[in-house]
Design a protein around this motif. Structure first.
Motif, PDB file in Angstrom:
ATOM      1  N   VAL A 180      81.271  67.323  23.924  1.00 47.90           N
ATOM      2  CA  VAL A 180      82.514  66.564  23.973  1.00 47.90           C
ATOM      3  C   VAL A 180      83.710  67.508  23.910  1.00 47.90           C
ATOM      4  CG1 VAL A 180      83.934  64.869  22.744  1.00 47.90           C
ATOM      5  CG2 VAL A 180      81.497  64.459  23.060  1.00 47.90           C
ATOM      6  N   LEU A 181      83.591  68.554  23.117  1.00 46.20           N
ATOM      7  CA  LEU A 181      84.664  69.548  23.027  1.00 46.20           C
ATOM      8  C   LEU A 181      84.895  70.211  24.388  1.00 46.20           C
ATOM      9  CD1 LEU A 181      86.538  70.838  20.895  1.00 46.20           C
ATOM     10  CD2 LEU A 181      84.767  72.526  20.501  1.00 46.20           C
ATOM     11  N   ALA A 182      83.819  70.516  25.088  1.00 41.71           N
ATOM     12  CA  ALA A 182      83.927  71.187  26.383  1.00 41.71           C
ATOM     13  C   ALA A 182      84.355  70.243  27.507  1.00 41.71           C
ATOM     14  CB  ALA A 182      82.595  71.839  26.745  1.00 41.71           C
ATOM     15  N   CYS A 183      83.814  69.036  27.531  1.00 46.17           N
ATOM     16  CA  CYS A 183      84.072  68.109  28.643  1.00 46.17           C
ATOM     17  C   CYS A 183      85.265  67.204  28.420  1.00 46.17           C
ATOM     18  CB  CYS A 183      82.836  67.236  28.880  1.00 46.17           C
ATOM     19  SG  CYS A 183      81.393  68.158  29.386  1.00 46.17           S
ATOM     20  N   GLY A 184      85.662  67.027  27.192  1.00 45.44           N
ATOM     21  CA  GLY A 184      86.740  66.094  26.894  1.00 45.44           C
ATOM     22  C   GLY A 184      86.195  64.698  26.698  1.00 45.44           C
ATOM     23  N   PRO A 185      87.080  63.743  26.474  1.00 43.71           N
ATOM     24  CA  PRO A 185      86.637  62.395  26.129  1.00 43.71           C
ATOM     25  C   PRO A 185      86.201  61.542  27.320  1.00 43.71           C
ATOM     26  CG  PRO A 185      89.014  62.488  26.111  1.00 43.71           C
ATOM     27  CD  PRO A 185      88.525  63.891  26.369  1.00 43.71           C
ATOM     28  N   GLY A 186      86.608  61.909  28.520  1.00 44.80           N
ATOM     29  CA  GLY A 186      86.284  61.099  29.684  1.00 44.80           C
ATOM     30  C   GLY A 186      87.350  60.039  29.928  1.00 44.80           C
ATOM     31  N   LEU A 187      87.129  59.245  30.966  1.00 48.61           N
ATOM     32  CA  LEU A 187      88.116  58.239  31.366  1.00 48.61           C
ATOM     33  C   LEU A 187      88.207  57.064  30.399  1.00 48.61           C
ATOM     34  CD1 LEU A 187      87.464  57.986  35.217  1.00 48.61           C
ATOM     35  CD2 LEU A 187      89.364  59.124  34.057  1.00 48.61           C
ATOM     36  N   PHE A 188      87.113  56.765  29.715  1.00 54.42           N
ATOM     37  CA  PHE A 188      87.073  55.592  28.846  1.00 54.42           C
ATOM     38  C   PHE A 188      87.416  55.993  27.421  1.00 54.42           C
ATOM     39  CE2 PHE A 188      83.703  54.947  32.132  1.00 54.42           C
ATOM     40  CZ  PHE A 188      84.451  54.100  32.933  1.00 54.42           C
ATOM     41  N   SER A 189      88.684  56.351  27.204  1.00 51.19           N
ATOM     42  CA  SER A 189      89.125  56.810  25.886  1.00 51.19           C
ATOM     43  C   SER A 189      90.598  56.496  25.701  1.00 51.19           C
ATOM     44  CB  SER A 189      88.895  58.311  25.755  1.00 51.19           C
ATOM     45  OG  SER A 189      89.718  59.017  26.655  1.00 51.19           O
ATOM     46  N   VAL A 190      91.015  56.488  24.465  1.00 52.78           N
ATOM     47  CA  VAL A 190      92.429  56.292  24.151  1.00 52.78           C
ATOM     48  C   VAL A 190      93.231  57.506  24.620  1.00 52.78           C
ATOM     49  CG1 VAL A 190      94.094  55.909  22.295  1.00 52.78           C
ATOM     50  CG2 VAL A 190      91.875  54.764  22.224  1.00 52.78           C
TER      51      VAL A 190
ATOM     52  N   LEU B  41      79.879  57.229  36.323  1.00 52.50           N
ATOM     53  CA  LEU B  41      78.674  57.321  35.503  1.00 52.50           C
ATOM     54  C   LEU B  41      78.755  58.475  34.516  1.00 52.50           C
ATOM     55  CD1 LEU B  41      75.756  56.384  37.928  1.00 52.50           C
ATOM     56  CD2 LEU B  41      76.727  55.056  36.067  1.00 52.50           C
ATOM     57  N   SER B  42      79.326  59.598  34.929  1.00 50.81           N
ATOM     58  CA  SER B  42      79.453  60.707  33.982  1.00 50.81           C
ATOM     59  C   SER B  42      80.440  60.348  32.879  1.00 50.81           C
ATOM     60  CB  SER B  42      79.873  61.990  34.700  1.00 50.81           C
ATOM     61  OG  SER B  42      81.146  61.843  35.287  1.00 50.81           O
ATOM     62  N   ASN B  43      81.497  59.621  33.198  1.00 43.76           N
ATOM     63  CA  ASN B  43      82.434  59.177  32.172  1.00 43.76           C
ATOM     64  C   ASN B  43      81.800  58.145  31.252  1.00 43.76           C
ATOM     65  OD1 ASN B  43      85.088  60.540  32.587  1.00 43.76           O
ATOM     66  ND2 ASN B  43      84.712  59.780  34.649  1.00 43.76           N
ATOM     67  N   PHE B  44      80.959  57.295  31.811  1.00 42.45           N
ATOM     68  CA  PHE B  44      80.222  56.342  30.984  1.00 42.45           C
ATOM     69  C   PHE B  44      79.249  57.092  30.073  1.00 42.45           C
ATOM     70  CE2 PHE B  44      76.724  53.275  30.319  1.00 42.45           C
ATOM     71  CZ  PHE B  44      77.444  52.311  29.632  1.00 42.45           C
ATOM     72  N   GLY B  45      78.633  58.151  30.595  1.00 37.67           N
ATOM     73  CA  GLY B  45      77.749  58.978  29.771  1.00 37.67           C
ATOM     74  C   GLY B  45      78.496  59.638  28.618  1.00 37.67           C
ATOM     75  N   LEU B  46      79.719  60.122  28.887  1.00 39.14           N
ATOM     76  CA  LEU B  46      80.535  60.686  27.806  1.00 39.14           C
ATOM     77  C   LEU B  46      80.900  59.626  26.773  1.00 39.14           C
ATOM     78  CD1 LEU B  46      82.922  63.065  29.762  1.00 39.14           C
ATOM     79  CD2 LEU B  46      81.307  63.721  27.968  1.00 39.14           C
ATOM     80  N   LEU B  47      81.189  58.419  27.234  1.00 34.80           N
ATOM     81  CA  LEU B  47      81.478  57.329  26.310  1.00 34.80           C
ATOM     82  C   LEU B  47      80.275  57.058  25.408  1.00 34.80           C
ATOM     83  CD1 LEU B  47      83.267  54.915  25.349  1.00 34.80           C
ATOM     84  CD2 LEU B  47      82.163  53.578  27.156  1.00 34.80           C
ATOM     85  N   LEU B  48      79.095  56.959  26.010  1.00 36.58           N
ATOM     86  CA  LEU B  48      77.888  56.736  25.210  1.00 36.58           C
ATOM     87  C   LEU B  48      77.643  57.872  24.225  1.00 36.58           C
ATOM     88  CD1 LEU B  48      75.304  55.299  27.768  1.00 36.58           C
ATOM     89  CD2 LEU B  48      76.413  54.114  25.880  1.00 36.58           C
ATOM     90  N   LEU B  49      77.801  59.103  24.675  1.00 40.27           N
ATOM     91  CA  LEU B  49      77.610  60.260  23.799  1.00 40.27           C
ATOM     92  C   LEU B  49      78.580  60.217  22.629  1.00 40.27           C
ATOM     93  CD1 LEU B  49      76.148  63.001  23.379  1.00 40.27           C
ATOM     94  CD2 LEU B  49      78.014  64.031  24.686  1.00 40.27           C
ATOM     95  N   ARG B  50      79.847  59.937  22.902  1.00 41.70           N
ATOM     96  CA  ARG B  50      80.850  59.881  21.847  1.00 41.70           C
ATOM     97  C   ARG B  50      80.565  58.771  20.847  1.00 41.70           C
ATOM     98  NH1 ARG B  50      85.032  58.523  25.345  1.00 41.70           N
ATOM     99  NH2 ARG B  50      85.655  57.123  23.675  1.00 41.70           N
TER     100      ARG B  50
END
Length: 160
Positions: free
Chosen positions: A120-130, A11-20
């Motif tokens: 995004v700079l601090a957390c990185g792109p998350g699992l759902f990224s290139v 869910l946190s990775n999905f949240g990063l995806l949505l934020l990005r």
């Protein structure tokens, strides 16, 4: 199955995806609008800051928003894109404060873009990224990773 759902940070990775994706999608049109009339943007926003080469800096601002947004959306070179956006938005916040003072209506959107870029700079792109796919591919090819690291160490030796 339940253990995986409850303990993995999907869910946190999905949240990063949505934020990005939302930040990149909502910000990208600002860069394209700058390119439509770059001279007008340079006159209205860069020249009042008394910065050198206003048209060049206007192009840099536009392309950092466009390319940075695409990097956020795709998750490729994500931190570089977030850094470009954070830099441009920081200057935009400075311009807003210098010309209009602490006007919340001008600063709220800029503040949200800056907070998203820094997050995004601090957390990185998350699992759902290139970026994550590239890292996983490199980890499964240790010979390539070794070759890349040895080439990097050779080039850094040459630079010294």
């Amino acid at each position: 199955m339940i253990r995986s759902i409850l303990t993995r940070p999907y869910l946190s990775n999905f949240g990063l995806l949505l934020l990005r994706v939302f930040t990149g999608t909502l910000l990208i049109h600002h860069g394209y609008e700058k390119l439509i009339n770059i001279e007008n943007f340079a006159d209205a926003f860069v020249r009042p800051l008394h910065l050198p080469f206003p048209v060049l800096l206007a192009y840099i601002a536009a392309f950092s928003e466009i390319i940075g947004s695409w990097f956020l959306i795709t998750g490729l070179f994500t931190r570089l894109g977030a850094l470009a956006i954070a830099g441009t938005i920081t200057v935009a916040i400075y311009h807003a404060i210098a010309t209009a003072g602490f006007n919340i209506y001008l600063l709220e959107l800029l503040g949200l873009y800056l907070a998203a870029a820094i997050s995004v700079l601090a957390c990185g792109p998350g699992l759902f990224s290139v970026d994550e796919l590239i890292v996983r591919w490199l980890e499964t090819n240790p010979k390539l990773l070794t070759r890349l690291s040895s080439n990097f160490s050779k080039s850094s030796t040459i630079l010294k």
